[in-house]
Design a protein around this motif. Structure first.
Motif, PDB file in Angstrom:
ATOM      1  N   ASP A 146       0.851  -1.193   0.000  1.00 18.53           N
ATOM      2  CA  ASP A 146       0.000   0.000   0.000  1.00 18.53           C
ATOM      3  C   ASP A 146       0.887   1.243   0.000  1.00 18.53           C
ATOM      4  O   ASP A 146       1.197   1.802   1.053  1.00 18.53           O
ATOM      5  CB  ASP A 146      -0.921   0.007   1.221  1.00 18.53           C
ATOM      6  N   PRO A 147       1.315   1.678  -1.184  1.00 18.71           N
ATOM      7  CA  PRO A 147       2.247   2.812  -1.262  1.00 18.71           C
ATOM      8  C   PRO A 147       1.627   4.168  -0.918  1.00 18.71           C
ATOM      9  O   PRO A 147       2.348   5.174  -0.890  1.00 18.71           O
ATOM     10  CB  PRO A 147       2.716   2.787  -2.721  1.00 18.71           C
ATOM     11  N   LYS A 148       0.338   4.194  -0.614  1.00 18.32           N
ATOM     12  CA  LYS A 148      -0.327   5.475  -0.335  1.00 18.32           C
ATOM     13  C   LYS A 148      -0.653   5.672   1.146  1.00 18.32           C
ATOM     14  O   LYS A 148      -1.362   6.611   1.497  1.00 18.32           O
ATOM     15  CB  LYS A 148      -1.605   5.591  -1.174  1.00 18.32           C
ATOM     16  N   ALA A 170       3.744  14.620   1.624  1.00 16.52           N
ATOM     17  CA  ALA A 170       3.214  14.767   0.262  1.00 16.52           C
ATOM     18  C   ALA A 170       1.893  14.006   0.102  1.00 16.52           C
ATOM     19  O   ALA A 170       0.968  14.478  -0.563  1.00 16.52           O
ATOM     20  CB  ALA A 170       4.240  14.269  -0.753  1.00 16.52           C
ATOM     21  N   LEU A 171       1.816  12.828   0.731  1.00 18.85           N
ATOM     22  CA  LEU A 171       0.594  12.039   0.661  1.00 18.85           C
ATOM     23  C   LEU A 171      -0.521  12.644   1.499  1.00 18.85           C
ATOM     24  O   LEU A 171      -1.689  12.626   1.096  1.00 18.85           O
ATOM     25  CB  LEU A 171       0.869  10.608   1.147  1.00 18.85           C
ATOM     26  N   GLU A 172      -0.153  13.157   2.679  1.00 14.65           N
ATOM     27  CA  GLU A 172      -1.140  13.740   3.601  1.00 14.65           C
ATOM     28  C   GLU A 172      -0.599  15.066   4.121  1.00 14.65           C
ATOM     29  O   GLU A 172       0.125  15.098   5.114  1.00 14.65           O
ATOM     30  CB  GLU A 172      -1.411  12.795   4.777  1.00 14.65           C
ATOM     31  N   PRO A 173      -0.929  16.162   3.461  1.00 16.80           N
ATOM     32  CA  PRO A 173      -0.393  17.467   3.871  1.00 16.80           C
ATOM     33  C   PRO A 173      -0.794  17.879   5.288  1.00 16.80           C
ATOM     34  O   PRO A 173      -0.207  18.810   5.836  1.00 16.80           O
ATOM     35  CB  PRO A 173      -0.989  18.425   2.836  1.00 16.80           C
ATOM     36  N   ASP A 174      -1.759  17.207   5.889  1.00 17.37           N
ATOM     37  CA  ASP A 174      -2.165  17.505   7.268  1.00 17.37           C
ATOM     38  C   ASP A 174      -1.723  16.411   8.238  1.00 17.37           C
ATOM     39  O   ASP A 174      -2.337  16.208   9.282  1.00 17.37           O
ATOM     40  CB  ASP A 174      -3.685  17.669   7.351  1.00 17.37           C
TER      41      ASP A 174
END
Length: 305
Positions: free
Chosen positions: A222-224, A254-258
């Motif tokens: 799961d790369p995300k 980058a995946l989750e800016p928060d």
């Protein structure tokens, strides 16, 4: 599927064949076709007298297909109809609880899992599902109790060990967590959350090489999932591999800016490298996202000035 195709061809007015044919398509991931067959089964069940239990099962099966298709509102409607037919049958409550859980209607989910268990105290899946609710609600002791009961009732279901392992990780009981997650992974080596959590347990017991190995596997599956990169970055930092750590923290953000953990850990890495301006910027961002540890750090720095 050819068997059930023959059944409905020979007995086109009997609903059970369509229901089972739908189950065969659903097991193959062909949910649109399954829904067509469930609809046919339901229409025939409604015509036939004395088929209320078959109708109940068809509604439950159609609800399961809608859950797989992420059409949760329709799934809940199906379970509502099943419950209206047989309010004392537990499976529709358990399955509706899963749909509520996925909708983040957590208290409704808890109520349904508990109702299913009141109707059937030996319902292992309902214990497991309620355990998952308790993990989400940070009631880790309750989660371990419920999933342990699920395991007692069905010790051959290795997936239950995965959920209990996750609960043990959350509770800080890492040796028990590794034991359970080993069993779960032996049964299902394609579930990334098992590797993420076992990696965290390995890292928390000083086994950083094993932790990084598990995080690598989780990232492949799961790369995300930003959490994997945060945890692997932390493990890299413990081994002094700071370039790798920065790369992972950047990937998480980058995946989750928060992602507060990503900013916090990148800020800490910046701080260790003497990059104080960048560190304070990350701590401020993490604090603004609800990270109380970062907020306390910034207050401590201000008080020293």
């Amino acid at each position: 599927m050819s068997f059930w195709s023959d059944v409905v061809a020979k007995s086109p007015q009997k609903p059970r064949g369509y229901d089972n044919f739908g189950l065969a398509y659903a097991a193959n991931g062909q949910y649109d076709k399954a829904l067509e067959l469930y609809e046919k089964a339901i229409s025939l069940y409604k015509i036939r007298r004395g088929s209320r239990e078959g109708l109940y099962n068809a509604y439950v099966n159609r609800g399961l297909a809608y859950v797989k298709m992420k059409n949760l509102d329709k799934a809940v409607d199906e379970y509502d109809m099943a419950i209206s037919l047989f309010p004392d049958f537990p499976s529709a409550y358990n399955n509706r609880g899963v749909a509520y859980f996925l909708q983040k209607r957590l208290e409704d989910a808890l109520q349904d899992f508990t109702k299913a268990l009141a109707l059937n105290p030996n319902y292992a899946d309902a214990y497991n599902n309620r355990g998952n609710y308790y993990i989400t609600n940070k009631q880790y002791g309750d989660a371990i109790r419920d999933v342990t009961e699920a395991i007692r009732l069905n010790p051959d279901n290795q997936i239950y060990y995965g959920l209990r392992g996750i609960a043990y990780v959350k509770k800080g009981e890492y040796v028990k967590a590794i034991e359970d997650l080993n069993r779960a992974i032996s049964a299902n080596s394609a579930e990334p959350s098992f590797y993420v959590n076992r990696g965290y347990a390995f890292d928390s017991t000083g086994q950083t090489v094993n932790a990084i190995r598990d995080y690598n596997k989780a990232a492949l599956l799961d790369p995300k999932d930003a959490r994997t990169y945060v945890y692997r970055g932390m493990a890299y930092g413990k081994r002094g591999l700071y370039d790798n750590a920065f790369q992972d923290f950047n990937a998480a953000i980058a995946l989750e800016p928060d992602n507060a953990e990503g900013y916090h850990n990148r800020g800490y890495a910046y701080y260790l490298h003497g990059m104080h301006a960048a560190a304070f910027a990350d701590f401020k961002k993490s604090c603004s996202l609800g990270d109380t540890t970062a907020c306390n750090f910034l207050r401590g720095v201000r008080n020293k000035k």
